[in-house]
Design an enzyme around this catalytic site. Structure first.
Site, mmCIF file in Angstrom:
data_model
loop_
_atom_site.group_PDB
_atom_site.id
_atom_site.type_symbol
_atom_site.label_atom_id
_atom_site.label_comp_id
_atom_site.label_asym_id
_atom_site.label_seq_id
_atom_site.Cartn_x
_atom_site.Cartn_y
_atom_site.Cartn_z
ATOM 1 N N GLU A 101 38.466 34.091 44.969
ATOM 2 C CA GLU A 101 39.625 34.125 45.870
ATOM 3 C C GLU A 101 39.656 35.410 46.701
ATOM 4 O O GLU A 101 40.714 35.964 47.000
ATOM 5 C CB GLU A 101 40.919 33.935 45.088
ATOM 6 C CG GLU A 101 41.010 32.582 44.410
ATOM 7 C CD GLU A 101 42.383 32.251 43.841
ATOM 8 O OE1 GLU A 101 43.355 32.938 44.201
ATOM 9 O OE2 GLU A 101 42.479 31.314 43.040
ATOM 10 N N GLU A 139 39.994 26.266 39.474
ATOM 11 C CA GLU A 139 41.445 26.221 39.316
ATOM 12 C C GLU A 139 41.988 25.100 40.186
ATOM 13 O O GLU A 139 41.724 25.054 41.387
ATOM 14 C CB GLU A 139 42.105 27.542 39.743
ATOM 15 C CG GLU A 139 41.750 28.742 38.898
ATOM 16 C CD GLU A 139 42.453 30.007 39.405
ATOM 17 O OE1 GLU A 139 43.546 29.888 40.007
ATOM 18 O OE2 GLU A 139 41.894 31.102 39.229
#
Length: 625
Positions: A443, A555
């Site tokens: 991320e 995720e």
């Protein structure tokens, strides 16, 4: 990002502040007119509501300020012209103007009325130079819809009012403000979110050569699409065949506004000011159009050689494998699904509970190292690795590029941490976890991560290459994952993560973390649009096929208490499964992320959890037959 016991931070998930209350004001039926807050006739009309919010009024000062000089025009960041209102004379014809984000709007003249588009379906009307403390009638008209509202100008002769068009609207909105014998008008072309989604085309893949090292790559729009990258029409999964021509894509609201590694202070909603204005409006979020970035072509420093062991896949072939990297695991040996499937957990108990509940054992567990305890917590992570000694599946380990407060991507790119990451590779081998999947700097495209890339991704890209090479030098079986956050890329520049791609030589999995928010997927059109965006899952799948990689979804989950979340949404679960299944040739792994914390995503589904409808859909699709 919330912190667990023992100060072990969980992945970042959060909730942004909300500017305004969202009230649905759209086409009404005579038999059932909506009357939010107070009786207002809205049947077969556009509902207009006035707004008066301190933070919002400060943001629109250029609109409402009765200055003596006319500011010069200022283009939007993507070259979209700022809206200009027609002169405020009676009967003046208005020319439609494209909507622009509020923060980039500057009027081109001292106009009496100006319109601004927010969030694709909300039109804000600003007026000035009217008689103070006197009612103004504001009427909105489209080809099929219409409506009006009465608002009192403030002491400076100004007002602000908003209304919402139907999500499938596509056309011109004409607005006229009248006060006695004085009138002013303006017009705006509006394409609602559903109308925009229906006309959306997949952006082309970045022009990154297969087998590239990532140096000097450019994310141009001239890439040759993969002819095999499409799903079966009968599957109901969005096609992942790239569009033949580049198109601009809307930016979804960034979850980074509230997703922070640790709790933020001072973040919250804007509080409405007291006012005599009679209603409130919807939350307003700008959605500018952007084009694909052109990353820097700066040459990268020399890198240490990658240790290559036959059959480990340390250096992929220059030709893309039809089903991804050939030596990476295919079907899940424990779950029996066509890909590795598992769960994010800090302890063994919840992992086992999840597998028992769904009726399929876990192929992997997703864990996060302790990045607050210096290099030892990262490169010799007995916690959490030893916690799962008895687990037969793989570990997916998310690692930052350096410990919190003890380094920088710049030093990493110079090779200052190579010995540390080589130590981590040795640790994995010594602990029987040489086959782990390591998500380096995951991320990175969100500024909520302290290791995030800069606007120019060169330094992060080089840092990633250094870490990948160092780990592989002592653990040739390790698999390296490059993962970004879905829906929006505040960094690097261009609202696209792809200029930070380190090159095929350094990556085994291309990954994405994709929750059901920003935007939530409530229908096929919305799903297709966010999935095919450059920040979307379908785009990642196409890229993996083009470059011979596997896809990692480390995720994902529903979002029941996240801002702009889809709630208990079984449709999202269905679309994720269908997309995974249609991409089974390149689908590497998925790990459902369960977080019960209020203010995060509230995504739990084990035994029903916080989302019983989604849980039932997940168990039906992902569970044992």
């Amino acid at each position: 990002m919330a912190s667990t016991t023992r100060r072990r931070p969980t992945p970042p998930v959060g909730r942004p502040g909300t500017l305004l209350y969202r009230s649905r004001l759209s086409r009404s039926r005579p038999a059932a007119c909506r009357r939010p807050h107070r009786p207002v006739r809205t049947c077969a009309r556009l509902g207009l509501v006035s707004v008066f919010v301190a933070g919002l009024l400060q943001a629109v000062t250029p609109l409402a300020n009765a200055a003596t000089e006319s500011p010069s025009p200022s283009p939007s960041p993507q070259g979209t012209p700022s809206p200009s209102a027609s002169p405020g004379s009676a009967g003046a014809s208005a020319q439609p103007q494209p909507g622009v984000p509020l923060t980039t709007m500057t009027p081109q003249s001292r106009s009496r009325v100006t319109l601004v588009l927010f969030d694709q379906d909300i039109v804000l009307v600003g007026g000035r130079d009217f008689t103070p403390a006197t009612d103004v009638t504001v009427a909105a008209q489209t080809e099929k819809l219409g409506g009006s509202a009465l608002i009192k100008a403030d002491g400076d002769g100004r007002f602000i009012l908003g209304f919402r068009v139907p999500a499938d609207f596509n056309g011109k909105v004409d607005v006229k403000a009248t006060q006695g014998g004085l009138s002013a008008s303006d017009a705006l072309n509006v394409t609602g979110p559903e109308a925009a989604a229906q006309g959306f085309q997949s952006p082309p893949l970045p022009n990154l050569p297969v087998g590239s090292t990532g140096s000097g790559s450019t994310a141009s729009t001239g890439a040759t699409p993969s002819p095999t990258a499409s799903a079966s029409p009968a599957s109901g999964v969005p096609a992942v065949t790239p569009a033949p021509t580049p198109v601009s894509t809307p930016v979804s609201p960034s979850p980074s506004a509230a997703r922070s590694p640790w709790p933020r202070h001072g973040a919250g909603s804007v509080t409405p000011s007291p006012s005599s204005i009679r209603a409130t409006a919807t939350p307003l979020t700008a959605t500018p159009n952007v084009t694909s970035p052109t990353p820097s072509g700066t040459a990268l420093p020399s890198l240490p050689p990658v240790t290559q062991t036959p059959g480990t896949g340390a250096t992929p072939s220059a030709s893309p494998a039809a089903g991804g990297t050939a030596d990476i695991d295919g079907a899940g040996p424990q779950s029996g699904l066509p890909w590795l499937s598992g769960f994010q957990a800090h302890t063994l108990g919840p992992l086992q509970d999840f597998g028992n509940w769904r009726g399929r054992a876990n192929d992997l567990v997703h864990v996060y190292t302790d990045r607050t305890s210096g290099w030892g917590g990262l490169v010799e992570p007995t916690w959490p690795v030893d916690v799962f000694k008895g687990f037969a599946g793989k570990l997916v380990i998310s690692q930052p590029t350096y410990p919190k407060g003890q380094g920088s991507n710049g030093e990493c790119a110079k090779g200052a941490y190579d010995s540390q990451w080589a130590k981590f590779g040795s640790f994995l081998v010594q602990h029987g976890r040489a086959d782990s999947i390591v998500r380096i700097g995951w991320e990175f495209n969100g500024t909520f991560m302290y290791w995030h890339t800069d606007a120019d991704a060169t330094t992060f890209r080089t840092c990633f290459q250094k870490i990948s090479a160092a780990i592989r030098s002592t653990d040739p079986q390790v698999k390296i994952d490059w993962t970004f956050n879905a829906h929006n890329s505040p960094v690097p520049s261009g609202n696209s993560p792809w200029s930070a791609y380190p090159g095929d030589e350094y990556v085994d999995y291309v990954g994405i973390d994709s929750y059901d928010h920003f935007p939530p997927s409530s229908d096929e059109a919305t799903w297709n649009k966010q999935c095919e965006d450059v920040n979307g899952l379908c785009y990642v799948i196409r890229f993996a096929r083009e470059h011979g990689k596997k896809v990692g979804v480390g995720e994902w989950g529903v979002a029941s208490c996240s801002g702009n979340g889809g709630g208990d949404n079984p449709f999202y679960i269905q679309k994720m499964f269908e997309t995974f299944k249609a991409a089974s040739d390149v689908m590497g792994y998925d790990a459902y992320f369960a977080d019960p914390t209020p203010g995060n995503v509230c995504s739990t589904i084990t035994n029903g959890g916080q989302n019983p409808k989604s849980a039932a859909e997940y168990k039906k699709l992902f569970g044992a037959a």
